[in-house]
Design an enzyme around this catalytic site. Sequence first.
Site, PDB file in Angstrom:
ATOM      1  N   TYR A 160       0.817  -1.225   0.000  1.00 38.79           N
ATOM      2  CA  TYR A 160       0.000   0.000   0.000  1.00 38.79           C
ATOM      3  C   TYR A 160       0.853   1.278   0.000  1.00 38.79           C
ATOM      4  CZ  TYR A 160      -3.666   3.292   1.515  1.00 38.79           C
ATOM      5  OH  TYR A 160      -4.519   4.362   1.620  1.00 38.79           O
ATOM      6  N   LYS A 164       1.126   4.214  -3.024  1.00 39.49           N
ATOM      7  CA  LYS A 164       0.844   5.641  -2.847  1.00 39.49           C
ATOM      8  C   LYS A 164       2.077   6.500  -3.172  1.00 39.49           C
ATOM      9  CE  LYS A 164      -3.518   5.232  -1.715  1.00 39.49           C
ATOM     10  NZ  LYS A 164      -4.600   5.714  -2.602  1.00 39.49           N
TER      11      LYS A 164
HETATM   12  P1  NAP Z   1     -13.420   2.791   1.288  1.00 39.48           P
HETATM   13  O1  NAP Z   1     -14.476   3.278   2.193  1.00 39.48           O
HETATM   14  O2  NAP Z   1     -13.052   1.346   1.282  1.00 39.48           O
HETATM   15  O3  NAP Z   1     -13.803   3.273  -0.195  1.00 39.48           O
HETATM   16  C1  NAP Z   1     -13.036   2.894  -1.300  1.00 39.48           C
HETATM   17  C2  NAP Z   1     -13.839   3.177  -2.539  1.00 39.48           C
HETATM   18  O4  NAP Z   1     -13.056   2.776  -3.678  1.00 39.48           O
HETATM   19  C3  NAP Z   1     -15.147   2.364  -2.602  1.00 39.48           C
HETATM   20  O5  NAP Z   1     -16.143   3.129  -3.226  1.00 39.48           O
HETATM   21  C4  NAP Z   1     -14.755   1.182  -3.495  1.00 39.48           C
HETATM   22  O6  NAP Z   1     -15.843   0.587  -4.152  1.00 39.48           O
HETATM   23  C5  NAP Z   1     -13.867   1.933  -4.467  1.00 39.48           C
HETATM   24  N1  NAP Z   1     -13.085   1.016  -5.302  1.00 39.48           N
HETATM   25  C6  NAP Z   1     -12.223   0.038  -4.922  1.00 39.48           C
HETATM   26  N2  NAP Z   1     -11.743  -0.607  -6.009  1.00 39.48           N
HETATM   27  C7  NAP Z   1     -12.318  -0.004  -7.093  1.00 39.48           C
HETATM   28  C8  NAP Z   1     -12.231  -0.214  -8.491  1.00 39.48           C
HETATM   29  N3  NAP Z   1     -11.473  -1.181  -9.018  1.00 39.48           N
HETATM   30  N4  NAP Z   1     -12.948   0.599  -9.311  1.00 39.48           N
HETATM   31  C9  NAP Z   1     -13.722   1.578  -8.798  1.00 39.48           C
HETATM   32  N5  NAP Z   1     -13.878   1.799  -7.487  1.00 39.48           N
HETATM   33  C10 NAP Z   1     -13.164   1.004  -6.646  1.00 39.48           C
HETATM   34  O7  NAP Z   1     -12.013   3.543   1.546  1.00 39.48           O
HETATM   35  P2  NAP Z   1     -11.655   5.085   1.798  1.00 39.48           P
HETATM   36  O8  NAP Z   1     -10.903   5.135   3.068  1.00 39.48           O
HETATM   37  O9  NAP Z   1     -12.834   5.949   1.584  1.00 39.48           O
HETATM   38  O10 NAP Z   1     -10.587   5.296   0.629  1.00 39.48           O
HETATM   39  C11 NAP Z   1     -10.679   6.301  -0.360  1.00 39.48           C
HETATM   40  C12 NAP Z   1      -9.268   6.688  -0.764  1.00 39.48           C
HETATM   41  O11 NAP Z   1      -8.602   7.304   0.358  1.00 39.48           O
HETATM   42  C13 NAP Z   1      -8.368   5.527  -1.183  1.00 39.48           C
HETATM   43  O12 NAP Z   1      -7.581   5.901  -2.291  1.00 39.48           O
HETATM   44  C14 NAP Z   1      -7.482   5.321   0.042  1.00 39.48           C
HETATM   45  O13 NAP Z   1      -6.250   4.721  -0.280  1.00 39.48           O
HETATM   46  C15 NAP Z   1      -7.325   6.742   0.514  1.00 39.48           C
HETATM   47  N6  NAP Z   1      -6.904   6.916   1.898  1.00 39.48           N
HETATM   48  C16 NAP Z   1      -7.666   6.465   2.909  1.00 39.48           C
HETATM   49  C17 NAP Z   1      -7.251   6.661   4.220  1.00 39.48           C
HETATM   50  C18 NAP Z   1      -8.052   6.170   5.395  1.00 39.48           C
HETATM   51  O14 NAP Z   1      -7.530   6.205   6.525  1.00 39.48           O
HETATM   52  N7  NAP Z   1      -9.287   5.714   5.207  1.00 39.48           N
HETATM   53  C19 NAP Z   1      -6.044   7.324   4.490  1.00 39.48           C
HETATM   54  C20 NAP Z   1      -5.281   7.785   3.428  1.00 39.48           C
HETATM   55  C21 NAP Z   1      -5.722   7.578   2.144  1.00 39.48           C
HETATM   56  P3  NAP Z   1     -16.589  -0.743  -3.577  1.00 39.48           P
HETATM   57  O15 NAP Z   1     -17.579  -0.267  -2.558  1.00 39.48           O
HETATM   58  O16 NAP Z   1     -17.204  -1.321  -4.799  1.00 39.48           O
HETATM   59  O17 NAP Z   1     -15.520  -1.616  -2.981  1.00 39.48           O
END
Ligand code: NAP
Length: 235
Positions: A160, A164
């Site tokens: 991961y 990034k």
């Molecule tokens: P999340 O709630 O798991 O949401 C991820 C989203 O991405 C969901 O809508 C998922 O769809 C979608 N997704 C995954 N694979 C996909 C694909 N192949 N095509 C299209 N959509 C896809 O996670 P989140 O925390 O909101 O993450 C959003 C972003 O923030 C990510 O890039 C993550 O790396 C980044 N981020 C998160 C955090 C944190 O602490 N949460 C911190 C830093 C960065 P499904 O519902 O269909 O799976």
Amino acid sequence: MTTTLITGANKGLGFETARRLIAAGHTVYAGSRDAERGRRAAAQLGARLVVIDVTDDASVAAAAKTIEADGGLDVLVNNAGIEARAEGNNVVGAAEVTADMMRSLFETNVFGVVRVTHAFLPLLQRSATPVVVNVSSGLGSLSLMTTPGTPAYAYPGVAYPASKSAVNMVTVQYAKAFPAMRINAVEPGYTATDLNGHTGTQTAEEGAEIIVRMAQLDPDGPTGGYFGRNGQLPW
Ligand code: NAP
């Protein structure tokens, strides 16, 4: 009128970003790889649904065709991402990570960003105020990952953070190639979402803050940068 596409907007940070940008007056396409999950989210948000799986060329091309036919795009938020934890919500450590795991993670987190950006470039280039926000992570910072005492330093996973860091480099190179666009990487901070089994310490509202802010940049705003809630981050 500003038209915005957010990938992975059916839940988590993408959903919250969509909610806030709609409130700010954007016309938002909520991207979802699953039509039914997307329909539910779009209805709740008052967004337009676009089915888009960032790992699938045909799906991304079809989404670009739809949005182009509807009138084009000003803002692209590359938000869709995965962390791919193991059983029990455990981060996959250095001894367990395999090339296959890494490949599937990169397919979404890195190649997905490139696939979607490439497909939407012609639309963005026709916008008077094109903006791209790549949702990276503090774990993509080589500086933070090598600084003892930072929360990032303690993270044991390989795939991961590497994905990034690649998102950060992709961001820098696109920003240099397209100086008329504002293209930045953002770190939402550790946020309670499905990605981490809701272990994050921030709310989705707090996490989406920097995504929302960078999606609304003026043409004289920064480009090729890496930002968290409290300002610029070290690469
Ligand atoms: P999340 O709630 O798991 O949401 C991820 C989203 O991405 C969901 O809508 C998922 O769809 C979608 N997704 C995954 N694979 C996909 C694909 N192949 N095509 C299209 N959509 C896809 O996670 P989140 O925390 O909101 O993450 C959003 C972003 O923030 C990510 O890039 C993550 O790396 C980044 N981020 C998160 C955090 C944190 O602490 N949460 C911190 C830093 C960065 P499904 O519902 O269909 O799976």
